[in-house]
Design a protein around this motif. Structure first.
Motif, PDB file in Angstrom:
ATOM      1  N   ASP A 363      81.722  37.608  60.577  1.00  0.00           N
ATOM      2  CA  ASP A 363      80.612  38.527  60.359  1.00  0.00           C
ATOM      3  C   ASP A 363      81.038  39.746  59.550  1.00  0.00           C
ATOM      4  O   ASP A 363      82.030  40.414  59.856  1.00  0.00           O
ATOM      5  CB  ASP A 363      80.049  38.983  61.707  1.00  0.00           C
ATOM      6  N   GLY A 364      80.291  40.005  58.506  1.00  0.00           N
ATOM      7  CA  GLY A 364      80.572  41.136  57.635  1.00  0.00           C
ATOM      8  C   GLY A 364      81.729  40.930  56.681  1.00  0.00           C
ATOM      9  O   GLY A 364      82.019  41.807  55.861  1.00  0.00           O
ATOM     10  N   ILE A 365      82.371  39.779  56.760  1.00  0.00           N
ATOM     11  CA  ILE A 365      83.537  39.500  55.916  1.00  0.00           C
ATOM     12  C   ILE A 365      83.288  38.301  55.014  1.00  0.00           C
ATOM     13  O   ILE A 365      83.499  38.354  53.805  1.00  0.00           O
ATOM     14  CB  ILE A 365      84.787  39.254  56.791  1.00  0.00           C
ATOM     15  N   GLY A 366      82.810  37.203  55.593  1.00  0.00           N
ATOM     16  CA  GLY A 366      82.552  35.995  54.816  1.00  0.00           C
ATOM     17  C   GLY A 366      83.788  35.143  54.633  1.00  0.00           C
ATOM     18  O   GLY A 366      84.881  35.483  55.102  1.00  0.00           O
ATOM     19  N   ILE A 367      83.622  34.029  53.952  1.00  0.00           N
ATOM     20  CA  ILE A 367      84.707  33.092  53.671  1.00  0.00           C
ATOM     21  C   ILE A 367      85.023  33.131  52.179  1.00  0.00           C
ATOM     22  O   ILE A 367      84.141  32.916  51.339  1.00  0.00           O
ATOM     23  CB  ILE A 367      84.317  31.644  54.071  1.00  0.00           C
ATOM     24  N   GLU A 368      86.260  33.415  51.871  1.00  0.00           N
ATOM     25  CA  GLU A 368      86.698  33.415  50.465  1.00  0.00           C
ATOM     26  C   GLU A 368      87.009  31.975  50.039  1.00  0.00           C
ATOM     27  O   GLU A 368      87.711  31.255  50.755  1.00  0.00           O
ATOM     28  CB  GLU A 368      87.945  34.273  50.287  1.00  0.00           C
ATOM     29  N   PRO A 369      86.517  31.545  48.885  1.00  0.00           N
ATOM     30  CA  PRO A 369      86.852  30.195  48.420  1.00  0.00           C
ATOM     31  C   PRO A 369      88.304  30.098  47.976  1.00  0.00           C
ATOM     32  O   PRO A 369      88.914  31.117  47.615  1.00  0.00           O
ATOM     33  CB  PRO A 369      85.903  29.999  47.236  1.00  0.00           C
ATOM     34  N   ASN A 370      88.857  28.898  48.023  1.00  0.00           N
ATOM     35  CA  ASN A 370      90.193  28.692  47.470  1.00  0.00           C
ATOM     36  C   ASN A 370      90.191  28.907  45.972  1.00  0.00           C
ATOM     37  O   ASN A 370      91.180  29.352  45.383  1.00  0.00           O
ATOM     38  CB  ASN A 370      90.681  27.275  47.761  1.00  0.00           C
ATOM     39  N   GLU A 371      89.070  28.574  45.358  1.00  0.00           N
ATOM     40  CA  GLU A 371      88.940  28.674  43.904  1.00  0.00           C
ATOM     41  C   GLU A 371      87.577  29.264  43.565  1.00  0.00           C
ATOM     42  O   GLU A 371      86.541  28.679  43.876  1.00  0.00           O
ATOM     43  CB  GLU A 371      89.078  27.287  43.271  1.00  0.00           C
ATOM     44  N   LYS A 372      87.591  30.435  42.972  1.00  0.00           N
ATOM     45  CA  LYS A 372      86.332  31.091  42.617  1.00  0.00           C
ATOM     46  C   LYS A 372      85.753  30.488  41.336  1.00  0.00           C
ATOM     47  O   LYS A 372      86.397  30.490  40.291  1.00  0.00           O
ATOM     48  CB  LYS A 372      86.546  32.600  42.435  1.00  0.00           C
ATOM     49  N   ILE A 373      84.525  29.987  41.461  1.00  0.00           N
ATOM     50  CA  ILE A 373      83.813  29.435  40.302  1.00  0.00           C
ATOM     51  C   ILE A 373      82.390  29.978  40.347  1.00  0.00           C
ATOM     52  O   ILE A 373      81.494  29.354  40.926  1.00  0.00           O
ATOM     53  CB  ILE A 373      83.803  27.890  40.305  1.00  0.00           C
ATOM     54  N   PRO A 374      82.143  31.143  39.776  1.00  0.00           N
ATOM     55  CA  PRO A 374      80.789  31.709  39.804  1.00  0.00           C
ATOM     56  C   PRO A 374      79.849  30.929  38.901  1.00  0.00           C
ATOM     57  O   PRO A 374      80.271  30.301  37.924  1.00  0.00           O
ATOM     58  CB  PRO A 374      80.996  33.136  39.296  1.00  0.00           C
ATOM     59  N   LEU A 375      78.577  30.954  39.254  1.00  0.00           N
ATOM     60  CA  LEU A 375      77.550  30.302  38.447  1.00  0.00           C
ATOM     61  C   LEU A 375      76.999  31.300  37.445  1.00  0.00           C
ATOM     62  O   LEU A 375      76.343  32.272  37.814  1.00  0.00           O
ATOM     63  CB  LEU A 375      76.430  29.767  39.342  1.00  0.00           C
TER      64      LEU A 375
END
Length: 400
Positions: A363-375
């Protein structure tokens, strides 16, 4: 102090204890039994009442009652006070009127819902406006109307968004709220998502042999549906290089469904734990299961992937069972309960927090992806999925 204010002090004192005596098991599809008045009286004797704080509230109440420019009835002032008390706890807790609570009970926890209006794009003005509001709609009572322009939804400006992006903001878990701002200078109006949306799990096998399974929300049968999909491909001996779970815009749903789905792909270890001051702590463990142990997995999330979707993602990520891609998730890691009240209303309140297998709070932090791929705004979704799957194929995910 007048008799009215003395009565108000007693009323507030009772309200200070009511959350103990009226607590019920978590329900969304059925109403818990109300506790009798004797229990409330007994708790009143054992709970410490903050007298000074109550007196301060009574003073403010009297000032408002006597001096506000418009006369306000007591019932309205009391309800405003209750809403402020509960709504100020966090952005998820809220007071439900009897009408709101009755409507919520018509749904099943985990249902996907939208608000009671649609949005249409005006090409000439390059703006979105409200349509589809009917005479009995709750949003009409709040001041919205057909033809009214919408500037922001949940603090996100709509200018430049395509229909799918706008729809993704409108959709969410049943009973959650959406803030609507009609102009840069107007205050936000809070509406409840109370119109059920029927969306099923979808599957697509791409040319690169990546099976994309889109999960819009975690519901009671989600784990069985996914299991059946994978077993069907196995029976037909269709080659699958990797399975990609598309959890973008998934608002969550049932915690139990997320746990059961994660359990399909984990052989042991913690899936998720919850910690609560009143409920105690719980730990959900994976059961031995090797049916899909050799299946390569990926998960695609974005900033609107929340709650149960984050639980599933964190479980597979922390156990190095899936490669997570996309954007950081929303960061809603809470368990909520409904506390029915004698007048037919209810309080929806946060009682627990989720923690990942590694012990991290969601909560309030979130899950960071292993690999960031923004749309990117100018990239079509089909092309984005192709880019994501090609990147996933290049990564060798370690299995347990």
């Amino acid at each position: 102090m007048t008799q009215q204010l003395k009565a108000l002090c007693l009323w507030i004192s009772l309200m200070g204890c009511s959350s103990y005596s009226l607590a019920a098991e978590p329900v969304l599809a059925q109403q818990a039994a109300a506790t009798d008045e004797d229990n409330t009286d007994n708790l009143l004797l054992t709970q410490e009442i903050p007298v000074e704080s109550i007196q301060r509230f009574v003073q403010i109440y009297a000032l408002v009652k006597e001096n506000y420019v418009d006369e306000k009835p007591d019932d309205q002032l009391f309800e405003q006070a209750i809403r402020g008390l509960v709504g100020g706890l966090d952005k998820y807790s809220r007071y439900l009127s009897a009408e709101d609570y009755k409507q919520l009970l018509q749904y099943t926890e985990g249902d996907l819902a939208s608000v009671d209006f649609d949005l249409q794009y005006d090409k000439s003005r390059h703006q979105w406006y409200i349509q589809g509001l009917r005479g009995s709609a709750d949003s009409l009572k709040l001041g919205l109307a057909n033809g009214m322009l919408v500037y922001k939804l949940d603090n996100q400006e709509l200018k430049g968004l395509n229909p799918e992006q706008v729809r993704n903001i409108l959709y969410g878990s049943v009973g959650t709220v959406l803030n609507v701002q009609t102009s840069p200078s107007s205050p936000a109006i809070t509406v409840v998502r109370n119109k059920k949306i029927e969306i099923e799990i979808s599957q697509t096998l791409l040319k690169n042999q990546v099976l994309v399974i889109k999960v819009p929300v975690f519901q009671q049968e989600t784990a069985n549906e996914i299991k059946n999909i994978l077993e069907e491909y196995a029976r037909n001996k269709q080659k699958i290089n990797v399975v990609l779970f598309d959890l973008r815009n998934n608002p969550g749903g049932l915690l139990s469904a997320a746990v059961e789905t994660a359990d399909l792909f984990l052989n042991n270890g913690v899936i998720v734990s919850t910690k609560s001051r009143s409920e105690g702590s719980q730990t959900f463990q994976a059961l031995p299961n090797k049916e899909f142990k050799d299946l390569k997995l990926g998960i695609l999330i974005n900033h609107r992937s929340a709650s149960a979707a984050e639980v599933f993602t964190a479980a597979l990520k922390d156990h190095s069972r899936a490669w997570v891609m996309g954007e950081k998730s929303y960061g809603k890691g809470v368990v909520q309960k409904l506390f029915p009240l004698p007048n037919g209303a209810a309080i929806q309140m946060t009682v627990s927090h989720y923690f990942t297998p590694n012990g991290s709070m969601i909560d309030g932090i979130g899950i960071e992806p292993n690999e960031k791929i923004p749309l990117a705004a100018d990239v079509k979704d089909s092309q984005y999925i192709d880019n994501v799957t090609e990147s996933l194929l290049k990564h060798q995910t370690p299995n347990e």
